[in-house]
Design a protein around this motif. Structure first.
Motif, PDB file in Angstrom:
ATOM      1  N   SER A 208      10.365  16.743  68.283  1.00  0.00           N
ATOM      2  CA  SER A 208      10.352  15.689  67.267  1.00  0.00           C
ATOM      3  C   SER A 208      10.825  14.379  67.901  1.00  0.00           C
ATOM      4  O   SER A 208      11.516  14.369  68.925  1.00  0.00           O
ATOM      5  CB  SER A 208      11.273  16.053  66.095  1.00  0.00           C
ATOM      6  N   GLU A 209      10.452  13.264  67.311  1.00  0.00           N
ATOM      7  CA  GLU A 209      10.833  11.958  67.845  1.00  0.00           C
ATOM      8  C   GLU A 209      12.351  11.816  67.934  1.00  0.00           C
ATOM      9  O   GLU A 209      12.885  11.234  68.878  1.00  0.00           O
ATOM     10  CB  GLU A 209      10.242  10.842  66.980  1.00  0.00           C
ATOM     11  N   GLN A 210      13.038  12.373  66.937  1.00  0.00           N
ATOM     12  CA  GLN A 210      14.502  12.298  66.923  1.00  0.00           C
ATOM     13  C   GLN A 210      15.092  13.025  68.118  1.00  0.00           C
ATOM     14  O   GLN A 210      15.999  12.521  68.793  1.00  0.00           O
ATOM     15  CB  GLN A 210      15.025  12.906  65.627  1.00  0.00           C
ATOM     16  N   ASN A 211      14.583  14.218  68.413  1.00  0.00           N
ATOM     17  CA  ASN A 211      15.100  14.995  69.541  1.00  0.00           C
ATOM     18  C   ASN A 211      14.742  14.362  70.880  1.00  0.00           C
ATOM     19  O   ASN A 211      15.550  14.357  71.817  1.00  0.00           O
ATOM     20  CB  ASN A 211      14.571  16.425  69.484  1.00  0.00           C
ATOM     21  N   LEU A 212      13.521  13.842  70.980  1.00  0.00           N
ATOM     22  CA  LEU A 212      13.102  13.200  72.230  1.00  0.00           C
ATOM     23  C   LEU A 212      13.954  11.973  72.527  1.00  0.00           C
ATOM     24  O   LEU A 212      14.312  11.720  73.676  1.00  0.00           O
ATOM     25  CB  LEU A 212      11.626  12.810  72.153  1.00  0.00           C
ATOM     26  N   GLU A 213      14.287  11.229  71.479  1.00  0.00           N
ATOM     27  CA  GLU A 213      15.120  10.034  71.664  1.00  0.00           C
ATOM     28  C   GLU A 213      16.513  10.417  72.157  1.00  0.00           C
ATOM     29  O   GLU A 213      17.080   9.766  73.044  1.00  0.00           O
ATOM     30  CB  GLU A 213      15.223   9.250  70.361  1.00  0.00           C
ATOM     31  N   LEU A 214      17.052  11.517  71.611  1.00  0.00           N
ATOM     32  CA  LEU A 214      18.380  11.963  72.029  1.00  0.00           C
ATOM     33  C   LEU A 214      18.354  12.482  73.463  1.00  0.00           C
ATOM     34  O   LEU A 214      19.265  12.188  74.260  1.00  0.00           O
ATOM     35  CB  LEU A 214      18.881  13.055  71.082  1.00  0.00           C
ATOM     36  N   LEU A 215      17.334  13.252  73.833  1.00  0.00           N
ATOM     37  CA  LEU A 215      17.216  13.749  75.206  1.00  0.00           C
ATOM     38  C   LEU A 215      17.035  12.594  76.179  1.00  0.00           C
ATOM     39  O   LEU A 215      17.642  12.572  77.257  1.00  0.00           O
ATOM     40  CB  LEU A 215      16.043  14.721  75.303  1.00  0.00           C
TER      41      LEU A 215
END
Length: 423
Positions: A208-215
């Motif tokens: 998800s975009e949220q997870n990719l941003e955090l990674l």
């Protein structure tokens, strides 16, 4: 006869560990009352909250316990400008929570870049921490967006994927000795990120975009100098869960994979963890496996700790197969090929990293010493532990499951993967 080590393991898991966490919780509440930090709304500003590390409760526990700032007793010190904190050489990202990025400052004289002296980043960060600095996720994103000089594609980053206990520390040491890469060995921030994301609901995909941003933010905070090349040796738990999304977070990141006979890998893990922890990890790892592997686990129903642990290793190998099938050029190396021809292994490894053969002698010098000498995993401690015999039924089972459920061909004699792509 029950050994004293086994008795201590039981006491630590069921009595000492809960008591340590309880004491930390109570004392931390008291310190927070005595030294209250300023309003958390300041997290919307460019100020980080800084704490002194008063005591580390993990000193009371076995080294194999998980790390994290929850073991620290912290005293509020001050608010400080973010750029004046995290750009310091002795400050590194240590922990990631759903709300915060947490950095630690290590004591003077400790150089985290020296993995010969400090083989595991997460151990050194924790044992040598003198200060903790926190900033909210929103602050972190805003700060990174403002650093236009950062390599936003990640083309200066190489991820060394592995299953653990497969020679990855040695390979990281080889790369370090060339002097061309800043090597980060098993940063806990990436390991903890997997645990955090595994708690999300099935409705939230890992990519998800949220997870990719955090990674993406986590990797950029780890590799904060745009003028350096980085090699990050990740843990197997990261490989099994997030290997397929790292390039989505940073399209320029390069990735290589190191593996070893599963028989030798399981034996080595057993020696490190001991029977009780080995069984516990094998039995409960399914709860942090990605959803698709949890479903296979429920289907094949591993019986006993050996089958459980072998399944974990398969789930860490399989993402590499999938990525290669999808056309990604990820190179695989085996520990056995290093044993067979050390110079050829080094040439191929360094070539993959963009380095010439002139660096081979430097890389080979890592073989002259124990790469884990300055850690609890040094060979002296490992050799004291007894050998194990994995039941033949477990080997038959993993050969069958590997082929039928994962498409991985395994040679039963040494449980070595026969059809490793790009190797």
């Amino acid at each position: 006869m029950i050994s004293l080590e086994r008795v201590y393991d039981v006491l630590e898991i069921f009595i000492i560990f809960p008591l340590v966490l309880l004491c930390q919780f109570i004392l931390q509440k008291l310190l927070d009352l005595l030294y209250p930090s300023r309003d958390r709304n300041l997290h919307q500003s460019d100020q980080a909250i800084c704490y002194d590390v008063v005591y580390d409760f993990k000193k009371l526990l076995h080294f194999a316990r998980p790390n994290g700032t929850q073991f620290f007793l912290l005293k509020y010190r001050e608010m400080r400008k973010i750029s004046h904190v995290i750009n310091d050489d002795d400050v590194t990202l240590y922990y990631v929570t759903p709300q915060e990025f947490q950095f630690v400052r290590v004591k003077p004289g400790v150089d985290l870049r020296d993995i010969i002296r400090y083989p595991f980043t997460f151990i050194t960060q924790h044992n040598c921490a003198v200060e903790v600095m926190t900033l909210s996720r929103e602050q972190g994103y805003k700060y990174l967006a403002g650093r236009v000089e950062l390599n936003q594609s990640g083309s200066n980053i190489v991820l060394l994927h592995n299953t653990g206990r497969c020679g990855s520390t040695l390979v990281a040491n080889m790369v370090h000795r060339t002097g061309q890469f800043h090597v980060i060995s098993e940063p806990y921030s990436l390991t903890n990120l997997v645990i955090t994301l595994s708690k999300q609901t099935e409705q939230t995909p890992l990519d998800s975009e949220q997870n990719l941003e955090l990674l993406r933010a986590t990797l950029l905070f780890l590799c904060k100098d745009p003028d350096k090349k980085y090699l990050i040796k990740v843990c197997g738990i990261f490989t099994g869960s997030l290997a397929h999304i790292a390039h989505k977070a940073l399209p320029g990141v390069r990735e290589i994979f190191l593996h070893r006979s599963l028989l030798a890998t399981v034996s080595s893990w057993h020696k490190i963890l001991g029977p009780l922890r080995f069984s516990g990890l094998a039995g409960h790892a399914k709860y942090i496996l990605p959803l698709k592997y949890r479903r296979i686990w429920e289907k094949v129903k591993p019986q006993g700790s050996y089958q459980g642990f072998l399944f974990i290793l398969l789930s860490q190998l399989h993402p590499f197969f999938i990525e290669c099938e999808n056309g990604r050029k990820m190179r695989a190396f085996s520990y056995e090929s290093l044993q067979k021809n050390q110079e050829e292994f080094c040439k191929n490894l360094l070539c993959e990293l963009g380095l010439g053969s002139e660096y081979v002698p430097l890389a080979l010098s890592a073989l002259e010493v124990d790469s884990q000498e300055n850690s609890p995993l040094k060979k002296y401690n490992m050799d004291k532990n007894r050998r194990i015999n994995i039941p033949s039924q477990a080997l038959d089972w993993i050969v069958k499951v590997g082929l039928e459920e994962f498409g991985i061909e395994i040679r039963k004699e040494d449980v070595f993967v026969n059809n490793m792509p790009n190797s």
